[in-house]
Design a protein around this motif. Structure first.
Motif, PDB file in Angstrom:
ATOM      1  N   ALA A 207      -8.084 -64.667 113.231  1.00  0.00           N
ATOM      2  CA  ALA A 207      -8.237 -63.276 113.674  1.00  0.00           C
ATOM      3  C   ALA A 207      -9.161 -63.204 114.884  1.00  0.00           C
ATOM      4  N   THR A 208     -10.231 -63.993 114.866  1.00  0.00           N
ATOM      5  CA  THR A 208     -11.174 -64.013 115.992  1.00  0.00           C
ATOM      6  C   THR A 208     -10.534 -64.630 117.227  1.00  0.00           C
ATOM      7  N   ILE A 209      -9.796 -65.711 117.039  1.00  0.00           N
ATOM      8  CA  ILE A 209      -9.127 -66.365 118.168  1.00  0.00           C
ATOM      9  C   ILE A 209      -8.123 -65.421 118.808  1.00  0.00           C
ATOM     10  N   ALA A 210      -7.398 -64.688 117.983  1.00  0.00           N
ATOM     11  CA  ALA A 210      -6.417 -63.740 118.516  1.00  0.00           C
ATOM     12  C   ALA A 210      -7.088 -62.643 119.328  1.00  0.00           C
TER      13      ALA A 210
ATOM     14  N   ARG B  32     -19.791 -76.278 110.367  1.00  0.00           N
ATOM     15  CA  ARG B  32     -19.500 -76.216 108.927  1.00  0.00           C
ATOM     16  C   ARG B  32     -20.590 -75.445 108.186  1.00  0.00           C
ATOM     17  N   GLN B  33     -21.859 -75.721 108.509  1.00  0.00           N
ATOM     18  CA  GLN B  33     -22.965 -75.081 107.813  1.00  0.00           C
ATOM     19  C   GLN B  33     -23.007 -73.579 108.075  1.00  0.00           C
ATOM     20  N   LEU B  34     -22.789 -73.177 109.323  1.00  0.00           N
ATOM     21  CA  LEU B  34     -22.824 -71.750 109.646  1.00  0.00           C
ATOM     22  C   LEU B  34     -21.634 -71.019 109.041  1.00  0.00           C
TER      23      LEU B  34
ATOM     24  N   TYR C  37     -15.938 -69.924 116.589  1.00  0.00           N
ATOM     25  CA  TYR C  37     -16.838 -70.099 115.446  1.00  0.00           C
ATOM     26  C   TYR C  37     -18.083 -69.254 115.616  1.00  0.00           C
ATOM     27  N   ASP C  38     -18.652 -69.283 116.812  1.00  0.00           N
ATOM     28  CA  ASP C  38     -19.892 -68.566 117.072  1.00  0.00           C
ATOM     29  C   ASP C  38     -19.723 -67.067 116.826  1.00  0.00           C
ATOM     30  N   VAL C  39     -18.608 -66.520 117.269  1.00  0.00           N
ATOM     31  CA  VAL C  39     -18.356 -65.088 117.084  1.00  0.00           C
ATOM     32  C   VAL C  39     -17.967 -64.780 115.644  1.00  0.00           C
TER      33      VAL C  39
ATOM     34  N   TRP D 203     -13.337 -73.532 123.403  1.00  0.00           N
ATOM     35  CA  TRP D 203     -12.839 -72.246 122.913  1.00  0.00           C
ATOM     36  C   TRP D 203     -13.032 -72.108 121.405  1.00  0.00           C
ATOM     37  N   LEU D 204     -12.927 -73.242 120.670  1.00  0.00           N
ATOM     38  CA  LEU D 204     -13.120 -73.187 119.223  1.00  0.00           C
ATOM     39  C   LEU D 204     -14.596 -72.971 118.882  1.00  0.00           C
TER      40      LEU D 204
END
Length: 317
Positions: free
Chosen positions: A29-32, A9-11, A100-102, A95-96
């Motif tokens: 969009a990132t997940i796709a 949440r913070q990032l 988030y990281d990317v 995977w989530l």
């Protein structure tokens, strides 16, 4: 994984996605892009093990710890003084975390937090939670510690002095607690980080491959119990590239007292971003603060070999 959920949440907010609707758009969009097959999955409300598009409700549940939770461990249920939020921790799919990281430019920080959480699951199942047997001072002993830190005697003089001081301190530790209530978590035992500009290395310090680094942390005893016979354990083992001892001694401190703790580190020979996490515990392996995942963290950025002629960009001892 309450601390992982909070960090996500913070990032996300730090990256400029204050509105969950905007975050969901970026995440999907990132997940796709990361998981092309995810488009065929339905938008799930639970913690599916397969990548799928996310919704505002799903993301909100993950970040607040309101999705599927792991069972509350017996050691925490039996403690009379705990905060309700200690029990709020979602089961976050890998995977989530990667998405988030990317998506929010975490540079592997969230992935490392997830790795620490997974590697500590076995530790957390003990009652009370403790470091694995192979890493405990009580099992390794002073001679075993000397063997673990022998490689750091090839480092600079300041590191050799620190390692010799550590070895001497370890030999003064008792082999067992003096009473049945020693070396056990206590909610009146607390810890705080203190900034030490004279010794602290900046987060993300840049070093050359194979560099010896002497990391320093200053901690304050913010509780009402004196600190005795504590050590700083490395969380998640030593498989992340950075070489460290499995633990280092922590000086005793009265309530309100501050201590400086040195940790010898050797950077790997491959470029990249590397992190380590350290947790306070006792010689029998029991963690001082078992309901907290994160302790002292250090990030090192190892430059490629072609930059070796530039010299070390920062003081490392």
């Amino acid at each position: 994984m309450k601390e992982l959920s909070a960090a996500m949440r913070q990032l996300r907010s730090a990256a400029g996605c204050e509105r969950l609707e905007d975050a969901v758009e970026v995440l999907n969009a990132t997940i796709a892009e990361l998981y092309p097959e995810s488009a065929r999955s339905r938008q799930a409300g639970g913690t599916s093990s397969l990548p799928h598009p996310v919704t505002v409700r799903y993301v909100s549940g993950i970040e607040t710890g309101n999705t599927t939770k792991a069972p509350v461990p017996a050691w925490l249920r039996s403690v009379t003084a705990y905060r309700r939020e200690q029990l709020r921790g979602s089961q976050v799919p890998a995977w989530l975390v990667h998405a988030y990281d990317v998506a929010f430019l975490a540079d592997g920080y969230l992935v490392d937090m997830y790795r620490w959480a997974v590697s500590l699951q076995a530790d957390q199942s003990a009652d009370p939670p403790r470091a694995p047997a192979y890493a405990r001072l009580a099992q390794i002993g002073p001679d075993g510690f000397d063997a673990e830190v022998a490689m750091f005697l090839d480092g600079p003089e300041t590191m050799r002095v620190a390692v010799r001081d550590m070895s001497a301190a370890i030999r003064r530790y008792p082999s067992a607690p003096t009473s049945a209530t020693d070396w056990l978590p206590d909610h009146e035992d607390r810890c705080g980080n203190v900034v030490n500009p004279e010794r602290d290395l900046p987060e993300g310090v840049v070093v050359l491959p194979g560099t010896f680094v002497l990391g320093w942390w200053r901690l304050r005893n913010t509780g009402v119990r004196p600190w005795k016979h504590k050590v700083l354990y490395r969380a998640g083992g030593g498989d992340a590239g950075l070489r460290t001892p499995p633990f280092v001694p922590v000086p005793d401190a009265p309530p309100g007292g501050e201590v400086d703790i040195a940790v010898p580190i050797r950077a790997p020979h491959h470029p990249g971003t590397y992190r380590l996490c350290l947790r306070l515990g006792w010689p029998n392996g029991v963690y001082c603060y078992p309901s907290t995942l994160i302790g002292a963290i250090m990030t090192l950025v190892v430059l490629p070999e072609q930059y070796a002629g530039c010299g070390t960009p920062w003081r490392t001892t």
